[in-house]
Design a protein around this motif. Structure first.
Motif, PDB file in Angstrom:
ATOM      1  N   ALA A   1      -2.628  -7.343  -2.207  1.00 53.17           N
ATOM      2  CA  ALA A   1      -1.651  -6.904  -3.202  1.00 53.17           C
ATOM      3  C   ALA A   1      -1.646  -5.400  -3.404  1.00 53.17           C
ATOM      4  O   ALA A   1      -0.685  -4.847  -3.957  1.00 53.17           O
ATOM      5  CB  ALA A   1      -1.910  -7.601  -4.538  1.00 53.17           C
ATOM      6  N   ASP A   2      -2.701  -4.704  -2.951  1.00 53.04           N
ATOM      7  CA  ASP A   2      -2.738  -3.243  -3.094  1.00 53.04           C
ATOM      8  C   ASP A   2      -1.537  -2.592  -2.421  1.00 53.04           C
ATOM      9  O   ASP A   2      -1.069  -1.530  -2.860  1.00 53.04           O
ATOM     10  CB  ASP A   2      -4.011  -2.682  -2.456  1.00 53.04           C
ATOM     11  CG  ASP A   2      -5.287  -3.130  -3.147  1.00 53.04           C
ATOM     12  OD1 ASP A   2      -5.198  -3.889  -4.129  1.00 53.04           O
ATOM     13  OD2 ASP A   2      -6.371  -2.726  -2.694  1.00 53.04           O
ATOM     14  N   TYR A   3      -1.037  -3.217  -1.345  1.00 55.63           N
ATOM     15  CA  TYR A   3       0.033  -2.604  -0.550  1.00 55.63           C
ATOM     16  C   TYR A   3       1.386  -3.282  -0.750  1.00 55.63           C
ATOM     17  O   TYR A   3       2.349  -2.934  -0.068  1.00 55.63           O
ATOM     18  CB  TYR A   3      -0.384  -2.604   0.930  1.00 55.63           C
ATOM     19  CG  TYR A   3      -1.664  -1.846   1.085  1.00 55.63           C
ATOM     20  CD1 TYR A   3      -1.673  -0.457   1.140  1.00 55.63           C
ATOM     21  CD2 TYR A   3      -2.885  -2.516   1.078  1.00 55.63           C
ATOM     22  CE1 TYR A   3      -2.857   0.256   1.210  1.00 55.63           C
ATOM     23  CE2 TYR A   3      -4.082  -1.817   1.153  1.00 55.63           C
ATOM     24  CZ  TYR A   3      -4.062  -0.432   1.207  1.00 55.63           C
ATOM     25  OH  TYR A   3      -5.244   0.261   1.264  1.00 55.63           O
ATOM     26  N   THR A   4       1.442  -4.218  -1.685  1.00 50.49           N
ATOM     27  CA  THR A   4       2.743  -4.815  -2.031  1.00 50.49           C
ATOM     28  C   THR A   4       3.086  -4.576  -3.493  1.00 50.49           C
ATOM     29  O   THR A   4       4.191  -4.894  -3.927  1.00 50.49           O
ATOM     30  CB  THR A   4       2.744  -6.334  -1.753  1.00 50.49           C
ATOM     31  OG1 THR A   4       1.740  -6.984  -2.542  1.00 50.49           O
ATOM     32  CG2 THR A   4       2.478  -6.624  -0.284  1.00 50.49           C
ATOM     33  N   ARG A   5       2.183  -3.997  -4.262  1.00 50.18           N
ATOM     34  CA  ARG A   5       2.410  -3.846  -5.704  1.00 50.18           C
ATOM     35  C   ARG A   5       3.459  -2.798  -6.035  1.00 50.18           C
ATOM     36  O   ARG A   5       3.994  -2.792  -7.145  1.00 50.18           O
ATOM     37  CB  ARG A   5       1.094  -3.539  -6.419  1.00 50.18           C
ATOM     38  CG  ARG A   5       0.562  -2.130  -6.253  1.00 50.18           C
ATOM     39  CD  ARG A   5      -0.873  -2.050  -6.786  1.00 50.18           C
ATOM     40  NE  ARG A   5      -1.303  -0.699  -7.081  1.00 50.18           N
ATOM     41  CZ  ARG A   5      -1.735   0.181  -6.187  1.00 50.18           C
ATOM     42  NH1 ARG A   5      -1.753  -0.161  -4.898  1.00 50.18           N
ATOM     43  NH2 ARG A   5      -2.130   1.387  -6.566  1.00 50.18           N
ATOM     44  N   TYR A   6       3.765  -1.902  -5.093  1.00 47.69           N
ATOM     45  CA  TYR A   6       4.813  -0.909  -5.339  1.00 47.69           C
ATOM     46  C   TYR A   6       6.212  -1.449  -5.034  1.00 47.69           C
ATOM     47  O   TYR A   6       7.211  -0.800  -5.341  1.00 47.69           O
ATOM     48  CB  TYR A   6       4.568   0.338  -4.487  1.00 47.69           C
ATOM     49  CG  TYR A   6       3.680   1.375  -5.150  1.00 47.69           C
ATOM     50  CD1 TYR A   6       4.219   2.384  -5.949  1.00 47.69           C
ATOM     51  CD2 TYR A   6       2.302   1.343  -4.974  1.00 47.69           C
ATOM     52  CE1 TYR A   6       3.408   3.344  -6.543  1.00 47.69           C
ATOM     53  CE2 TYR A   6       1.476   2.294  -5.569  1.00 47.69           C
ATOM     54  CZ  TYR A   6       2.032   3.294  -6.350  1.00 47.69           C
ATOM     55  OH  TYR A   6       1.236   4.245  -6.947  1.00 47.69           O
ATOM     56  N   LEU A   7       6.312  -2.608  -4.407  1.00 46.48           N
ATOM     57  CA  LEU A   7       7.630  -3.181  -4.113  1.00 46.48           C
ATOM     58  C   LEU A   7       8.303  -3.659  -5.394  1.00 46.48           C
ATOM     59  O   LEU A   7       7.631  -4.131  -6.318  1.00 46.48           O
ATOM     60  CB  LEU A   7       7.486  -4.360  -3.148  1.00 46.48           C
ATOM     61  CG  LEU A   7       7.018  -4.042  -1.731  1.00 46.48           C
ATOM     62  CD1 LEU A   7       6.801  -5.333  -0.945  1.00 46.48           C
ATOM     63  CD2 LEU A   7       8.026  -3.148  -1.017  1.00 46.48           C
ATOM     64  N   PRO A   8       9.624  -3.589  -5.479  1.00 47.29           N
ATOM     65  CA  PRO A   8      10.327  -4.091  -6.664  1.00 47.29           C
ATOM     66  C   PRO A   8      10.052  -5.586  -6.855  1.00 47.29           C
ATOM     67  O   PRO A   8       9.923  -6.332  -5.878  1.00 47.29           O
ATOM     68  CB  PRO A   8      11.809  -3.839  -6.334  1.00 47.29           C
ATOM     69  CG  PRO A   8      11.792  -2.753  -5.307  1.00 47.29           C
ATOM     70  CD  PRO A   8      10.547  -2.978  -4.499  1.00 47.29           C
TER      71      PRO A   8
END
Length: 470
Positions: A238-245
């Protein structure tokens, strides 16, 4: 409920997060606070390259190498075992990556649901030490050896150069790490594809195993090592998907992330296994032994790719290791806590890598299985919690210092201890069940997952139900 110190701190960096948004050459502000909606950006398809690049490296190749050279499998036996391990790891990565856009928080913050605020310090410590430091050191060694062969310098000099570069990427943070992965992945893929064609042109994939038949113990060791490698990325998901809308497709998010992971790991593990059917140069420098199969120009390109791949992997390792460390609750300057911790891990990782230079192969084999031992129980607890929890948690619960879930901690510890004592298969310690039945290989991670999952359902069901709606 009054705001916790974490949520108060989060409010002080929201404006900085919004300003950071999609800037690349800027230090990412803050630590483990939720990403505000105004700062969300990106599309799921970019995740394919994010997760392909860090696995297009020599550490991935070496899983295939040890499956034949150390675990005694034939090429096709090794391929089958590695595919199973990688599929299981990719499925876990799919499920965890898909949650990032919904919550906007790092993976280890989400782990507080399963372990409680304080109890989550235990798995966060495992991740920070074994992934942020251990993986960093492991990949740095391969990059150092590659630069040593390519440039004619000592491995130590190569190590210093590699560590400085990858720590700088992690220091700047999320956006620079993501951009570097997406730029590096296609280039690395082309170079390794050329190398793969040369390897398969020389390989004897029909060659039998060293044991002369099928070794169940070697098969399970290989499957466990592949799973440990691939699933070792899941605490970062989730560290690399948490910035997605939050409006992006969860299916696409999980699919692109897991596909990049599975394709890259399987491709290079298979290449590594094929390289061991050629026979060839023995060397204390494993990257030199691997590239000895190539003509000069391709060998040099491959060595460069190995070095770049190490940087790609460790930019993520240091970044997420720092995120896990920050999640443990240490008090640091709010605006730059993650960046400062990245530098700390770079220094510690360098020292561990320096020590490991002496015997890279043995250190790597043991480390792969050690990672799997804690990843299995951790995934068991996390997935059991997701199964029992009927509604999404509030951010208040994730940052509530008073929230406890000791049933999750107990399930994790019991599963970890029992699975290691019975099913560990290391040079320095062999589990009691494996001593009696060597054909078990090393199934500690899988037994740990099952024990933790069942244990959590029994011990933590009531706690999960009482926390719903908070």
């Amino acid at each position: 409920m009054t705001a916790s110190p974490d949520t108060t701190a989060a409010g002080t960096v929201d404006a900085a997060r919004t300003d950071y948004r999609d800037k690349v050459l800027a230090v990412e502000p803050g630590g483990n606070e939720p990403i505000p909606l105004e700062a969300r950006h990106g599309k799921p398809r970019g995740l394919f390259w994010t997760w392909a690049a860090p696995n297009l490296e020599f550490a991935t190749i070496f899983v295939g190498v040890i499956s034949v050279a150390y675990f005694g499998l034939s090429f096709w036996q090794a391929v089958f075992a590695m595919v199973i391990g990688n599929v299981l790891g990719a499925i876990a990565h799919f499920l965890l990556s898909a949650e990032g856009p919904l919550h906007g928080v790092p993976q280890m913050v989400l782990g507080r649901l399963s372990f409680g605020y304080r109890g989550n310090i235990l798995p966060a410590t495992f991740m920070a030490v074994m992934c942020g430091v251990g993986w960093f050191a492991t990949n740095s060694v391969s990059g150092a050896f590659a630069l040593s062969t390519l440039c004619g310098i000592t491995p130590l000099a190569g190590l210093v150069l590699i560590v400085v570069i990858q720590t700088a990427f992690a220091f700047f943070g999320h956006n620079l790490v993501q951009r570097f992965e997406r730029l590096a992945a296609p280039i690395l893929a082309i170079i390794f594809l050329v190398g793969a064609m040369i390897i398969f042109g020389k390989a004897d994939v029909a060659m039998g195993s060293a044991e002369g038949g099928f070794s169940m113990g070697g098969f399970l060791l290989t499957m466990g090592a592949a799973f440990g490698y691939t699933a070792g990325w899941t605490p970062y998901a989730a560290d690399y998907t948490r910035y997605l809308p939050p409006t992006v497709s969860r299916v696409q998010t999980g699919l692109f992330a897991s596909a990049g992971l599975f394709v890259a790991t399987t491709f290079l593990m298979v290449v590594g296994a094929a390289s061991m059917t050629i026979g060839g140069v023995e060397s204390d420098n494993p990257t030199e032994a691997f590239t000895a199969n190539f003509p000069g120009f391709v060998a040099n390109l491959t060595l460069l790719a190995i070095a770049v791949g190490a940087v790609a992997a460790n930019a993520i390792n240091v970044y997420s290791g720092a995120m896990a460390f920050v999640t443990m609750g240490f008090k640091l300057p709010v605006g730059a806590q993650r960046a400062l911790v990245s530098v700390f891990f770079g220094v510690v990782g360098f020292l561990v890598a320096w020590w490991a230079l002496a015997d890279a192969a043995a250190s790597y084999e043991a480390f792969l299985l050690l990672v799997a031992y804690w990843i299995g129980p951790w995934l068991g607890v996390v997935f059991a919690d997701r199964l029992l929890r009927k509604e999404p948690p509030s951010l208040t619960l994730l940052y509530d210092r008073s929230y406890t879930n000791w049933g999750g901690v107990a399930a994790f510890v019991i599963a970890l201890v029992v699975s290691v004592l019975l099913f560990c298969n290391q040079e320095r310690f062999v589990g009691y069940a494996v001593r009696a039945i060597p054909e078990l290989g090393d199934i500690g991670a899988f037994v740990g997952f099952v024990l933790a999952f069942v244990g959590y359902v029994i011990l933590a069901r009531g706690r999960v139900e009482s926390s719903q709606g908070r």
